[in-house]
Design a protein around this motif. Sequence first.
Motif, mmCIF file in Angstrom:
data_model
loop_
_atom_site.group_PDB
_atom_site.id
_atom_site.type_symbol
_atom_site.label_atom_id
_atom_site.label_comp_id
_atom_site.label_asym_id
_atom_site.label_seq_id
_atom_site.Cartn_x
_atom_site.Cartn_y
_atom_site.Cartn_z
ATOM 1 N N ILE A 2 0.763 -1.134 -0.285
ATOM 2 C CA ILE A 2 -0.178 -0.185 -0.386
ATOM 3 C C ILE A 2 0.527 1.401 0.129
ATOM 4 O O ILE A 2 0.877 1.960 -0.727
ATOM 5 C CB ILE A 2 -0.707 -0.099 0.831
ATOM 6 C CG1 ILE A 2 -2.183 -0.857 1.062
ATOM 7 C CG2 ILE A 2 -1.323 1.555 1.388
ATOM 8 C CD1 ILE A 2 -3.199 -1.261 2.564
ATOM 9 N N ILE A 44 -4.417 4.465 -9.000
ATOM 10 C CA ILE A 44 -4.859 5.000 -8.053
ATOM 11 C C ILE A 44 -6.265 4.706 -7.722
ATOM 12 O O ILE A 44 -6.106 3.483 -5.790
ATOM 13 C CB ILE A 44 -5.774 6.303 -8.545
ATOM 14 C CG1 ILE A 44 -4.561 7.067 -8.262
ATOM 15 C CG2 ILE A 44 -7.223 7.376 -7.463
ATOM 16 C CD1 ILE A 44 -5.735 8.383 -8.435
ATOM 17 N N ILE A 102 -5.580 1.791 -4.430
ATOM 18 C CA ILE A 102 -5.598 1.584 -3.359
ATOM 19 C C ILE A 102 -6.715 1.788 -3.071
ATOM 20 O O ILE A 102 -7.027 1.050 -1.958
ATOM 21 C CB ILE A 102 -5.000 3.210 -3.188
ATOM 22 C CG1 ILE A 102 -3.028 2.995 -3.328
ATOM 23 C CG2 ILE A 102 -5.687 3.725 -2.216
ATOM 24 C CD1 ILE A 102 -2.573 4.502 -3.884
ATOM 25 N N VAL A 103 -7.791 2.248 -3.442
ATOM 26 C CA VAL A 103 -9.110 2.736 -3.684
ATOM 27 C C VAL A 103 -10.155 0.571 -2.691
ATOM 28 O O VAL A 103 -10.781 0.553 -2.460
ATOM 29 C CB VAL A 103 -10.065 3.074 -4.449
ATOM 30 C CG1 VAL A 103 -12.143 2.806 -4.684
ATOM 31 C CG2 VAL A 103 -9.765 4.848 -5.289
ATOM 32 N N VAL A 152 -8.395 0.078 -0.314
ATOM 33 C CA VAL A 152 -9.408 0.730 0.726
ATOM 34 C C VAL A 152 -10.910 -0.266 1.367
ATOM 35 O O VAL A 152 -11.697 -0.595 2.240
ATOM 36 C CB VAL A 152 -9.615 1.587 0.879
ATOM 37 C CG1 VAL A 152 -10.692 3.080 1.842
ATOM 38 C CG2 VAL A 152 -8.416 2.624 0.923
ATOM 39 N N VAL A 207 -10.898 -3.903 2.727
ATOM 40 C CA VAL A 207 -10.764 -3.321 4.600
ATOM 41 C C VAL A 207 -12.135 -2.706 5.089
ATOM 42 O O VAL A 207 -12.363 -3.047 5.871
ATOM 43 C CB VAL A 207 -9.802 -2.422 4.911
ATOM 44 C CG1 VAL A 207 -10.024 -2.270 6.701
ATOM 45 C CG2 VAL A 207 -8.567 -3.262 4.550
#
Lengths: 201, 196
Positions: free
Chosen positions: B120, B182, B185-186, B189, B192
């Motif tokens: 990350i 990007i 990463i989205v 997130v 999670v």
Amino acid sequence: MASTDKPDVENVAAPAPEKGAAAPEVPPRSSLTVVEVVLRVLLFVTTLTAVVVMVTSKQTEWVPVPVPPFRRLNSARWTDSPALVYFVAALSVAGLYSIISTLFSISALSKPGNWKFLVSHFVLLDVLLLGIIASAAGAAGAVAYVGLKGNSHSGWVKICTIYDTYCAHVASSVGVAMVAAFVLVLLILLSVFALIKKSLK
Amino acid sequence: METEQVNRVMGDEEKERARGVGKKRKVRYTGLFIRLVALLLSLAAAIILGLDKQSKVVPITLVSTLPPIKVPVTAKYHYLSAFTYFVVANAVASSYGAVVLILTVANRGSKAGKLAKAIIILDLIMVAVLASANGAAAAVGYLGHEGNKHVRWNKVCNIFGRFCNLVIVAVGVSLLGSLSYIFLIVLAVLSVHKKH
């Protein structure tokens, strides 16, 4: 009797503002939220500084011209280059966003129940903003580098020998924008790792 | 009858768990696919600009009475620092993507804790580096396209048309590559966020 009553009252009082959502484990979150608020304020300060330094970069100098009287006054402004205009626009947006997100973080400090919702939504905007700030710094930095060194292949002369304080302003502004990008990276990592930690519980 | 109900509940639970595992696997495969796309896009951008070269013979008139002198000129990526930065950044991003792809496929069975965190962090750095490289290349490309009359930098794209078009293509491809980083990463997130 009284001792069993007391925690009961607390239990009723605590979830009430959160509409009974979740998260009784509120206390360890607040220190992280304080760090987040500090970083967001830092983000605002750095973006504001970058914009102010860039906008105040105007410099007027005598430049040589081929026709008599062989010199004239010419000013260099940030509006002369589209890359610098993009830089100012992007960092202004970042500054506005940092104000709004700081307010939301402070509200999360007073109402910790909203924390997860806020973080998971703001982290996405943070990543997008990191891309915007980085591209703005890259664009302004590339144009400033051509101004500093010139480029013999395309016949672009260096201009920083004439407009020295202008170039100094542009360079420091780009530097401050890089600090802003670094702060944003820290903010995103803080949020993502807090989310991961919470999901592992 | 009661045992039947219990059995049904057990079955439901198992199904639920299986669905959870399936979802996790789906997220992981989506992540791998996006990473592969990001790798290919940044590799393509680096190759397009790295191999971009145009030579031309330009007539230059020094004195109006004499015939123009013909000067051969060449445009290459490493004549401009911003383009060099762009090629290097995209090459680094694609090789990083390849390393992560190999690592994730190799560690498929095990629980990824520290590795996932490191990925990350590095993904974020890649987003920043690729975005700044895109900004730099686009700014210099724009300068070549339009010139800047305030400081008398002339446009060069009227001479090197094909070179400039390929620069635009490379910046566009690299932009898609940074968007896929990007998106990675989205995805991390969101996975999670959805887990509980």
